[in-house]
Write a protein that holds these residues in place. Structure first.
Motif, mmCIF file in Angstrom:
data_model
loop_
_atom_site.group_PDB
_atom_site.id
_atom_site.type_symbol
_atom_site.label_atom_id
_atom_site.label_comp_id
_atom_site.label_asym_id
_atom_site.label_seq_id
_atom_site.Cartn_x
_atom_site.Cartn_y
_atom_site.Cartn_z
ATOM 1 N N ALA A 142 0.815 -1.218 0.000
ATOM 2 C CA ALA A 142 0.000 0.000 0.000
ATOM 3 C C ALA A 142 0.850 1.270 0.000
ATOM 4 O O ALA A 142 0.313 2.372 -0.137
ATOM 5 N N LEU A 143 2.168 1.145 0.149
ATOM 6 C CA LEU A 143 3.033 2.323 0.111
ATOM 7 C C LEU A 143 2.955 2.989 -1.258
ATOM 8 O O LEU A 143 2.894 2.313 -2.291
ATOM 9 N N ASP A 144 2.980 4.306 -1.254
ATOM 10 C CA ASP A 144 2.883 5.069 -2.507
ATOM 11 C C ASP A 144 4.275 5.188 -3.132
ATOM 12 O O ASP A 144 5.009 6.147 -2.891
ATOM 13 N N LEU A 145 4.635 4.179 -3.916
ATOM 14 C CA LEU A 145 5.967 4.117 -4.513
ATOM 15 C C LEU A 145 5.880 3.976 -6.028
ATOM 16 O O LEU A 145 5.032 3.232 -6.530
ATOM 17 N N ASP A 146 6.771 4.673 -6.736
ATOM 18 C CA ASP A 146 6.792 4.502 -8.190
ATOM 19 C C ASP A 146 7.648 3.285 -8.545
ATOM 20 O O ASP A 146 8.308 2.686 -7.689
ATOM 21 N N LYS A 147 7.626 2.932 -9.812
ATOM 22 C CA LYS A 147 8.330 1.738 -10.271
ATOM 23 C C LYS A 147 9.820 1.796 -9.977
ATOM 24 O O LYS A 147 10.419 0.813 -9.519
ATOM 25 N N ASN A 148 10.432 2.967 -10.193
ATOM 26 C CA ASN A 148 11.868 3.105 -9.981
ATOM 27 C C ASN A 148 12.231 2.895 -8.510
ATOM 28 O O ASN A 148 13.225 2.229 -8.192
ATOM 29 N N THR A 149 11.408 3.438 -7.608
ATOM 30 C CA THR A 149 11.689 3.282 -6.182
ATOM 31 C C THR A 149 11.550 1.821 -5.764
ATOM 32 O O THR A 149 12.352 1.308 -4.970
ATOM 33 N N LYS A 150 10.559 1.134 -6.295
ATOM 34 C CA LYS A 150 10.391 -0.291 -5.982
ATOM 35 C C LYS A 150 11.612 -1.090 -6.437
ATOM 36 O O LYS A 150 12.093 -1.979 -5.721
ATOM 37 N N GLU A 151 12.126 -0.759 -7.613
ATOM 38 C CA GLU A 151 13.303 -1.458 -8.124
ATOM 39 C C GLU A 151 14.517 -1.192 -7.230
ATOM 40 O O GLU A 151 15.328 -2.096 -6.976
ATOM 41 N N ARG A 152 14.629 0.031 -6.738
ATOM 42 C CA ARG A 152 15.740 0.375 -5.844
ATOM 43 C C ARG A 152 15.621 -0.362 -4.516
ATOM 44 O O ARG A 152 16.629 -0.762 -3.920
ATOM 45 N N ILE A 153 14.396 -0.534 -4.041
ATOM 46 C CA ILE A 153 14.183 -1.267 -2.797
ATOM 47 C C ILE A 153 14.591 -2.726 -2.964
ATOM 48 O O ILE A 153 15.230 -3.315 -2.081
ATOM 49 N N VAL A 154 14.248 -3.320 -4.097
ATOM 50 C CA VAL A 154 14.646 -4.714 -4.351
ATOM 51 C C VAL A 154 16.171 -4.814 -4.420
ATOM 52 O O VAL A 154 16.770 -5.744 -3.860
ATOM 53 N N GLU A 155 16.799 -3.850 -5.086
ATOM 54 C CA GLU A 155 18.259 -3.837 -5.173
ATOM 55 C C GLU A 155 18.875 -3.714 -3.785
ATOM 56 O O GLU A 155 19.863 -4.386 -3.458
ATOM 57 N N GLU A 156 18.269 -2.877 -2.931
ATOM 58 C CA GLU A 156 18.786 -2.695 -1.570
ATOM 59 C C GLU A 156 18.592 -3.956 -0.743
ATOM 60 O O GLU A 156 19.445 -4.303 0.096
ATOM 61 N N ALA A 157 17.492 -4.658 -0.957
ATOM 62 C CA ALA A 157 17.262 -5.918 -0.234
ATOM 63 C C ALA A 157 18.337 -6.938 -0.591
ATOM 64 O O ALA A 157 18.803 -7.698 0.271
ATOM 65 N N ASN A 158 18.735 -6.962 -1.860
ATOM 66 C CA ASN A 158 19.824 -7.863 -2.258
ATOM 67 C C ASN A 158 21.140 -7.460 -1.602
ATOM 68 O O ASN A 158 21.949 -8.314 -1.239
ATOM 69 N N LYS A 159 21.336 -6.165 -1.431
ATOM 70 C CA LYS A 159 22.528 -5.702 -0.711
ATOM 71 C C LYS A 159 22.475 -6.184 0.737
ATOM 72 O O LYS A 159 23.496 -6.599 1.302
ATOM 73 N N ALA A 160 21.292 -6.106 1.332
ATOM 74 C CA ALA A 160 21.139 -6.561 2.726
ATOM 75 C C ALA A 160 21.514 -8.035 2.848
ATOM 76 O O ALA A 160 22.183 -8.439 3.809
ATOM 77 N N PHE A 161 21.084 -8.843 1.875
ATOM 78 C CA PHE A 161 21.455 -10.257 1.878
ATOM 79 C C PHE A 161 22.961 -10.418 1.782
ATOM 80 O O PHE A 161 23.552 -11.267 2.459
ATOM 81 N N ARG A 162 23.605 -9.590 0.939
ATOM 82 C CA ARG A 162 25.055 -9.698 0.780
ATOM 83 C C ARG A 162 25.774 -9.322 2.078
ATOM 84 O O ARG A 162 26.758 -9.964 2.459
ATOM 85 N N PHE A 163 25.282 -8.297 2.756
ATOM 86 C CA PHE A 163 25.882 -7.921 4.043
ATOM 87 C C PHE A 163 25.744 -9.068 5.038
ATOM 88 O O PHE A 163 26.678 -9.380 5.784
ATOM 89 N N ASN A 164 24.584 -9.696 5.049
ATOM 90 C CA ASN A 164 24.374 -10.835 5.945
ATOM 91 C C ASN A 164 25.318 -11.979 5.615
ATOM 92 O O ASN A 164 25.881 -12.618 6.515
ATOM 93 N N MET A 165 25.509 -12.247 4.326
ATOM 94 C CA MET A 165 26.406 -13.328 3.924
ATOM 95 C C MET A 165 27.849 -13.031 4.314
ATOM 96 O O MET A 165 28.604 -13.940 4.675
ATOM 97 N N GLN A 166 28.236 -11.757 4.256
ATOM 98 C CA GLN A 166 29.591 -11.386 4.674
ATOM 99 C C GLN A 166 29.776 -11.632 6.172
ATOM 100 O O GLN A 166 30.833 -12.096 6.613
#
Length: 328
Positions: A223-247
């Motif tokens: 329900a967050l008011d986000l455009d397509k570009n912001t959603k893509e950036r959030i997904v990219e950031e989530a992958n970064k979070a996974f990488r930090f966890n793996m490190q």
């Protein structure tokens, strides 16, 4: 932000995640972090929850297959290593929850602010007090990999708060899902009390139904008011979070390999001729000047000599004969 029950019913994405168990190669049941999911037509491919689920699948699989996680799931976790992992989580959640508090009124994050239900900092403090004692704050330190993770969270919270969703989603949804599997493994493998000391991190007292809460959380994300570009950036950031966890996992795995096979109750590694001699309590002058070698290493090395083993066996036989004669 308040959502009525009817509103929740309309917003909840129909994705349910149920932990499953697989048979281990040895024939017993091995805990896993895999989930069975069911969907219906109410879910849109452009919903943020769906984009995150699909966009982080590969990262999730890689994180699951790090050596640290695989060993953990098999119950191969040393208490010293578990304590270090708990400390790493404490620093991570302290940073995350600090930035969440700062952004609790930001419309791009406010709907996901659930401090009473989700915040883990206080629970982790209880766990660290259990493991390290009253002066636990003086005994822990932030590792290099954890510090990089912490720095990124602070950067996001202060400069790109719309991306904070990615870190909150990655951590808390995982805690409510696979984290509950890890809780059982840790309690069993480390022989922790049934009263849940040492694993308060995994206990969510203010969430009566984890599945329903996760559905509500995903609904609010969607329900967050986000455009397509912001959603893509959030997904990219989530992958970064996974990488930090793996490190962090990789760092813990390296530390784990340096520890002995077992630890004394006080947390001091018991040497068996392996591991880092510097961790031995008998190491000369605590990493200072040279001195006598570690008695544990010396004794273990001597005991492996065939001649010594033969002499020990003969002594045991003589002792057993003497004991039998005395009893008779």
């Amino acid at each position: 932000m308040t959502i009525s029950p009817a509103g929740i019913a309309r917003l909840i994405p129909a994705v349910t995640t149920m932990p499953s168990a697989q048979e281990s190669p040895e024939g017993g049941e091995e805990d896993t972090l895999h989930y069975e999911e069911t969907e219906d037509d109410a879910v849109s491919p452009m919903d943020l929850s769906e984009l995150l689920k699909e966009g982080t699948k590969e990262s999730h699989d890689r994180a699951e297959n790090t050596q640290f996680v695989k060993d953990f799931l098999k119950g191969r976790i040393k208490k010293e290593l578990f304590k270090l992992a708990t400390a790493a989580l404490y620093f991570t959640y302290s940073a995350l929850e600090e930035e969440m508090d700062h952004n609790k009124d930001n419309p791009l994050f406010a709907p996901l602010y659930f401090p009473v239900e989700l915040h883990r900092r206080e629970a982790l403090a209880k766990d660290l007090k259990y493991f390290y004692g009253e002066d636990w704050k003086e005994k822990i330190q932030c590792s290099e990999a954890t510090q990089q993770y912490v720095d990124r969270i602070h950067h996001v919270g202060q400069h790109e708060p719309e991306l904070l969703v990615a870190h909150a989603y990655t951590r808390y949804m995982g805690d409510l899902s696979g984290g509950q599997v890890l809780k059982k493994v840790a309690q069993r493998a480390l022989k922790l009390p049934s009263t849940e000391e040492g694993i308060q991190f995994y206990v969510f007292d203010n969430i009566s139904n984890a599945q329903q809460f996760k559905q509500l959380y995903r609904a609010r994300m969607n329900a967050l008011d986000l455009d397509k570009n912001t959603k893509e950036r959030i997904v990219e950031e989530a992958n970064k979070a996974f990488r930090f966890n793996m490190q962090v996992f990789d760092e813990l795995d390296k530390v784990g390999r340096s520890l002995g096979e077992a630890a004394q109750d006080g947390g001091v590694p018991v040497h068996d001729g392996k591991g880092d001699i510097r961790k031995c309590p008998y190491y000369a002058d605590k990493l200072g000047t040279a001195g006598p070698s570690c008695p544990f290493h010396a004794a273990a090395g001597l005991a492996r000599q065939p001649l010594v083993q033969l002499v020990l066996a003969a002594c045991m036989a003589v002792a057993a004969g003497a004991a039998a004669w005395y009893i008779l």
